[in-house]
Scaffold this motif. Structure first.
Motif, short mmCIF file in Angstrom:
data_model
loop_
_atom_site.label_atom_id
_atom_site.label_comp_id
_atom_site.label_asym_id
_atom_site.label_seq_id
_atom_site.Cartn_x
_atom_site.Cartn_y
_atom_site.Cartn_z
N THR A 80 1.13 -0.79 -0.06
CA THR A 80 0.01 0.00 0.08
C THR A 80 0.92 1.57 0.06
O THR A 80 0.15 2.88 -0.05
CB THR A 80 -0.94 -0.12 1.36
OG1 THR A 80 -0.33 -0.02 2.74
CG2 THR A 80 -2.12 -1.49 1.24
N ASP A 102 -4.94 -4.72 4.49
CA ASP A 102 -6.11 -4.99 4.62
C ASP A 102 -7.17 -3.85 3.61
O ASP A 102 -8.49 -3.83 3.25
CB ASP A 102 -6.08 -3.37 5.99
CG ASP A 102 -5.51 -4.44 7.31
OD1 ASP A 102 -6.23 -5.70 7.15
OD2 ASP A 102 -4.96 -4.24 8.33
N ASP A 103 -6.59 -2.79 3.19
CA ASP A 103 -6.38 -2.52 2.09
C ASP A 103 -6.43 -2.69 0.10
O ASP A 103 -5.79 -2.14 -0.06
CB ASP A 103 -6.95 -0.78 2.36
CG ASP A 103 -7.58 0.19 1.23
OD1 ASP A 103 -7.99 -0.13 0.09
OD2 ASP A 103 -7.08 1.35 2.39
N GLY A 105 -7.97 -1.81 -2.27
CA GLY A 105 -8.26 -1.22 -2.95
C GLY A 105 -6.71 -0.30 -3.44
O GLY A 105 -6.41 0.77 -4.17
N LYS A 106 -6.51 -0.36 -1.78
CA LYS A 106 -4.67 1.27 -2.03
C LYS A 106 -3.72 0.95 -2.56
O LYS A 106 -2.88 0.80 -3.17
CB LYS A 106 -4.85 1.26 -0.61
CG LYS A 106 -3.46 2.34 0.02
CD LYS A 106 -3.69 2.93 1.59
CE LYS A 106 -2.63 3.72 1.28
NZ LYS A 106 -2.62 4.41 2.57
N ARG A 143 -6.91 -13.20 5.33
CA ARG A 143 -7.58 -11.72 4.92
C ARG A 143 -8.32 -12.97 3.20
O ARG A 143 -7.84 -13.28 2.39
CB ARG A 143 -7.66 -10.51 4.25
CG ARG A 143 -7.79 -9.47 5.59
CD ARG A 143 -7.56 -8.24 5.60
NE ARG A 143 -8.68 -7.50 4.65
CZ ARG A 143 -9.46 -7.38 4.91
NH1 ARG A 143 -9.65 -7.06 6.45
NH2 ARG A 143 -10.45 -6.84 4.40
N THR A 153 -11.28 -5.49 -7.97
CA THR A 153 -10.84 -4.54 -7.55
C THR A 153 -9.65 -4.18 -8.32
O THR A 153 -8.75 -2.89 -8.37
CB THR A 153 -10.17 -4.90 -5.98
OG1 THR A 153 -11.12 -5.39 -5.21
CG2 THR A 153 -9.42 -3.82 -4.98
#
Length: 194
Positions: A80, A102-103, A105-106, A143, A153
């Motif tokens: 990220t 976790d993110d 998309g980032k 995850r 995504t």
């Protein structure tokens, strides 16, 4: 151990980059270093980014000569927040890493940012349906996302999926998602950190 366990997946992921020899390549989350070894055989310059101080120390010891000559650059960082300039790499590989992001998309936006126009990104992931059945993985914070979510995504980040390969690996199914960020000559997005 990481190199043995992930050998088939990493070999197939690097091969899917279809390198010709002069590219600048990046391995995100290089772990045991097998991907770095393979990329050094196929690319001109190689970058390795990992969040683990242990893996970075091991790579610096294992690849002393390649680092000294400038063929390999290893850096601490996460998917990220990649420590590379916008549009600076032609090919990116990452296997068994998105479970710890976790993110997403980032992360994929960062991949798109550092990938040169016309570049290729290969993401290797275990089959989420089979991984979801393993209590060990779910209890240890992996995850696990459906393939359709990962593909959507990638698309939202501007990384168009061009190929999806499936194969058996370590008794589980494995997926290679091959994506790119447009045609050569397109302008990369500006680096928001500069």
């Amino acid at each position: 151990m990481l190199n043995r366990r992930n050998h088939t997946a990493v070999v197939k992921a690097v091969a899917a980059l279809e390198l010709s020899g002069g590219e600048t390549a990046l391995d995100i989350g290089f772990g045991g270093g097998l991907g770095l070894t393979l990329l050094l055989r196929e690319a001109g310059t190689v970058h390795g980014v990992d969040i683990s101080a242990t893996m970075l120390e091991r790579a610096r010891e294992t690849f002393r000569k390649e680092i000294a000559t400038g063929r390999l650059v290893v850096s601490e960082g996460s998917m990220t927040a990649l420590p590379l300039a916008a549009g600076s790499v032609d090919a990116i590989v990452s296997t068994n890493t998105v479970y710890f992001v976790d993110d997403l998309g980032k992360a994929f936006a960062e991949v798109a940012r550092v990938l040169a126009p016309g570049g290729r990104f290969v993401l290797g992931i275990g089959d989420p349906d089979l991984m979801g059945r393993s209590r060990m993985l779910t209890e240890n914070g992996f995850r696990i996302r459906p393939i359709a979510e990962i593909e959507a995504t990638l698309d939202a980040a501007g990384l168009a999926l061009s190929r999806h390969e499936r194969f058996a690996h370590s008794g589980l199914g494995f997926h290679l998602l091959v994506a790119g960020n447009g045609e050569p000559g397109a302008r990369p997005e500006p680096d928001p950190r500069s």
